[in-house]
Each structure stands twice: as structure tokens, then as C-alpha cells.
Motif scaffolding. Structure first.
Motif, PDB file in Angstrom:
ATOM      1  N   MET A   1     -30.050   4.038   1.745  1.00 49.82           N
ATOM      2  CA  MET A   1     -31.328   3.511   2.206  1.00 49.82           C
ATOM      3  C   MET A   1     -32.375   4.631   2.177  1.00 49.82           C
ATOM      4  O   MET A   1     -32.114   5.729   2.645  1.00 49.82           O
ATOM      5  N   ASP A   5     -37.481   3.163   4.473  1.00 47.47           N
ATOM      6  CA  ASP A   5     -36.793   1.944   4.892  1.00 47.47           C
ATOM      7  C   ASP A   5     -36.015   2.169   6.176  1.00 47.47           C
ATOM      8  O   ASP A   5     -36.003   1.321   7.070  1.00 47.47           O
ATOM      9  N   ARG A   6     -35.365   3.352   6.266  1.00 46.34           N
ATOM     10  CA  ARG A   6     -34.591   3.657   7.470  1.00 46.34           C
ATOM     11  C   ARG A   6     -35.519   3.766   8.673  1.00 46.34           C
ATOM     12  O   ARG A   6     -35.202   3.290   9.765  1.00 46.34           O
ATOM     13  N   ALA A   9     -36.549   0.279   9.685  1.00 45.16           N
ATOM     14  CA  ALA A   9     -35.447  -0.413  10.346  1.00 45.16           C
ATOM     15  C   ALA A   9     -35.273   0.076  11.776  1.00 45.16           C
ATOM     16  O   ALA A   9     -35.028  -0.719  12.695  1.00 45.16           O
ATOM     17  N   SER A  30     -36.047  -9.682   7.151  1.00 46.14           N
ATOM     18  CA  SER A  30     -36.196  -8.862   5.946  1.00 46.14           C
ATOM     19  C   SER A  30     -37.686  -8.662   5.667  1.00 46.14           C
ATOM     20  O   SER A  30     -38.534  -9.287   6.316  1.00 46.14           O
ATOM     21  N   TRP A  80     -31.004  -3.377   6.537  1.00 52.88           N
ATOM     22  CA  TRP A  80     -32.193  -3.443   5.691  1.00 52.88           C
ATOM     23  C   TRP A  80     -33.357  -4.153   6.384  1.00 52.88           C
ATOM     24  O   TRP A  80     -34.450  -4.255   5.807  1.00 52.88           O
ATOM     25  N   THR A  82     -36.577  -4.932   8.394  1.00 59.66           N
ATOM     26  CA  THR A  82     -37.786  -4.148   8.705  1.00 59.66           C
ATOM     27  C   THR A  82     -38.654  -4.851   9.737  1.00 59.66           C
ATOM     28  O   THR A  82     -39.760  -4.405  10.031  1.00 59.66           O
TER      29      THR A  82
END
Length: 289
Positions: A1, A5-6, A9, A30, A80, A82
């Protein structure tokens, strides 16, 4: 990832836990704003109508939880994610979302905020000060609290073009979520507010009307048809009709209960009470009663 993105999240989980602390049931979303966990029944040959009874995750809004342990488990299964969704129609607020789209071609160029004000003037209610979330496109999500005994359905542009309603079985994208088009954020001044009660006039517009109660027609007393059969007798068929009706009554176990009513009916057609009683007694003997 990827690092970005991390980070998204991690922020989504933090915001979701914050909402859960206020009792709001949440699910991971998502970047497309759809539930992040795929359905466990997506490969089934027949469409599944499961709402989580199977015990697996991936049932959309029916996975929503406010327990922090359950929330962490949901996001751990969807790293994944968000963003997060808040289930509407669930305790403690029984949330109703009023989704006001921006003025675009999709709304026919209608200003949905102005359309809501017009509805308020027309139906004599005030749009309350409440939690308001600004969407990436500049739209608004108004959070309202509904009564626990009213189920508000989801609808799209039924109130007016550009005004959607999120009710039972639906969800609102929570503030702090990041989608492919941008972030959702609280409007200035609404961070400390609780969802305001939905005005009763607005609730009447968005909730389905109560089904009218039509009491079941009173059932005619058992054997009433046989009485009517005797009452319809003309001269020359009075005794025959009475005998036939009495036989049917005794065969169906209601002869004794119906004897007086049959007698009265026969007397009204012209027989004497003595004649009527004798005919009914003959029917009783013939049928073994």
C-alpha cells in the motif's frame, strides 16, 4: 500500500472510531464511496438475500457497528478503505440524511438548497441548525434525527430535483472520509452539534404514508345463507325450501342453533310456527339428528 493510501486509511479509521464513540454505526468505504468489503456471496449462482446472518463480513450497511473492537475488525479486513459510512435509521439517532446536490446539469440546473427552502416555506417548517457535511463537489449533507417508530426510505430527487434522502438501509459518507473526488468535511460551526430532530412537516414528506386501516367486514353469522334461502321462498315452495335448509343445517352441525331463526323465516313467508317446527323436526329425523 502506498504511503498516501496508508495515511488515508489510518485517518479513515480514526474518524470512524470517533463517530462510533458517539454511538454512530459505521462501515469502511472505498475511494468510490461504496462499501469496501466485497460481498461473500458474489460468486453464488443464485442471488443471496443475506443481511449478515451468515456471520461473514461484506454485507454493506448491515455490517455497520459502533463497538470499537468491531470497527477495528472491519477496517482491518479492508485496509484499502479511505473513508467510512454512517448507517442511517439506526439507534441512537435514527439518522436521516438530506443530500443537497450542487447546481449541475444532473439536477436540471436546480439549486437544491433553494429548493429545500421553498419546500420549508410551502409546508411551514424551518430547516434546523444541525450537523452539516460539505461534499467534494460542494454539496451538503444535513443530518437529522428521526423518531424510532418511523421508517424513512431512501429516495432520489423525489422531494425535488437534486435532493436525495438517506434513510433505513442507506448510509452517509462520514466527515474526514476521502474519496476519488476529494474529502468530506464538517461545515464550520457544526462540529459540536448533534443531529437536530427532523421537523414533523418534513418527516411527513419523506416518510411513506401510513396504510389506511380497512377493518375486515363483519362475517355473517354461520347459517345466515340458509335463513335467506328460506326468506326468498314463494308460495308453493315455502315448505320445500325450509325442509332443504333445515337438512343442510343439521348436516353441518348447526341445526339446533339455527332452528329458531329458520322457524322465524318460515313464519315470515306464510307458514305457521307449528308447520315450520314440524318440517324442521322431519329434517332432523331424516339426517339422523
Amino acid at each position: 500500500m502506498a504511503t498516501t493510501d496508508r495515511h488515508s486509511a489510518t485517518l479513515a479509521l480514526a474518524h470512524a472510531l470517533s463517530a462510533a464513540e458517539r454511538g454512530l454505526p459505521v462501515i469502511p468505504l472505498s475511494p468510490t464511496k461504496l462499501p469496501a468489503l466485497p460481498s461473500p456471496h458474489r460468486h453464488d449462482p443464485e442471488p443471496a438475500h443475506c443481511r449478515g446472518e451468515c456471520g461473514l463480513l461484506g454485507h454493506g450497511v448491515y455490517d455497520a457497528a459502533s463497538d470499537p473492537v468491531a470497527v477495528r475488525a472491519l477496517f482491518a479486513a479492508a485496509p484499502w478503505a479511505t473513508g467510512y459510512g454512517i448507517a442511517c435509521g439506526r439507534p441512537p439517532h435514527h439518522l436521516i440524511g438530506i443530500d443537497l446536490d450542487t447546481k449541475t446539469a444532473a439536477t436540471g440546473g436546480t439549486d437544491s438548497v433553494a429548493a429545500l427552502r421553498q419546500l420549508a416555506l410551502q409546508h411551514l417548517f424551518t430547516v434546523p441548525e444541525t450537523v452539516t457535511v460539505i461534499t467534494p463537489s460542494g454539496g451538503r449533507h444535513l443530518w437529522l434525527a428521526g423518531p424510532p417508530d418511523v421508517v424513512v426510505p431512501n429516495s432520489a430527487s423525489r422531494l425535488a430535483p437534486g435532493i436525495d434522502v438517506r434513510g433505513a438501509g442507506g448510509y452517509l459518507v462520514g466527515p474526514g472520509s476521502v474519496s476519488a473526488h476529494g474529502a468530506y468535511r464538517l461545515a464550520p460551526g457544526s462540529a459540536e452539534l448533534a443531529p437536530a430532530p427532523c421537523p414533523s412537516a418534513l418527516l411527513r414528506l419523506i416518510a411513506p404514508p401510513a396504510r389506511p386501516h380497512h377493518p375486515a367486514p363483519a362475517r355473517a353469522p354461520r347459517g345466515q345463507g340458509l335463513v335467506q334461502f328460506v326468506l326468498a321462498a314463494h308460495e308453493g315452495q315455502r315448505n320445500t325450501r325450509l325442509f332443504w335448509a333445515a337438512c343442510r343445517a343439521y348436516e353441518n352441525g348447526i341445526g339446533e342453533a339455527l332452528a329458531d331463526a329458520l322457524t322465524d323465516a318460515a313464519v315470515r313467508t306464510g307458514l305457521t310456527e307449528r308447520e315450520a317446527r314440524a318440517t324442521i323436526a322431519s329434517a332432523a329425523r331424516l339426517t339422523g339428528r
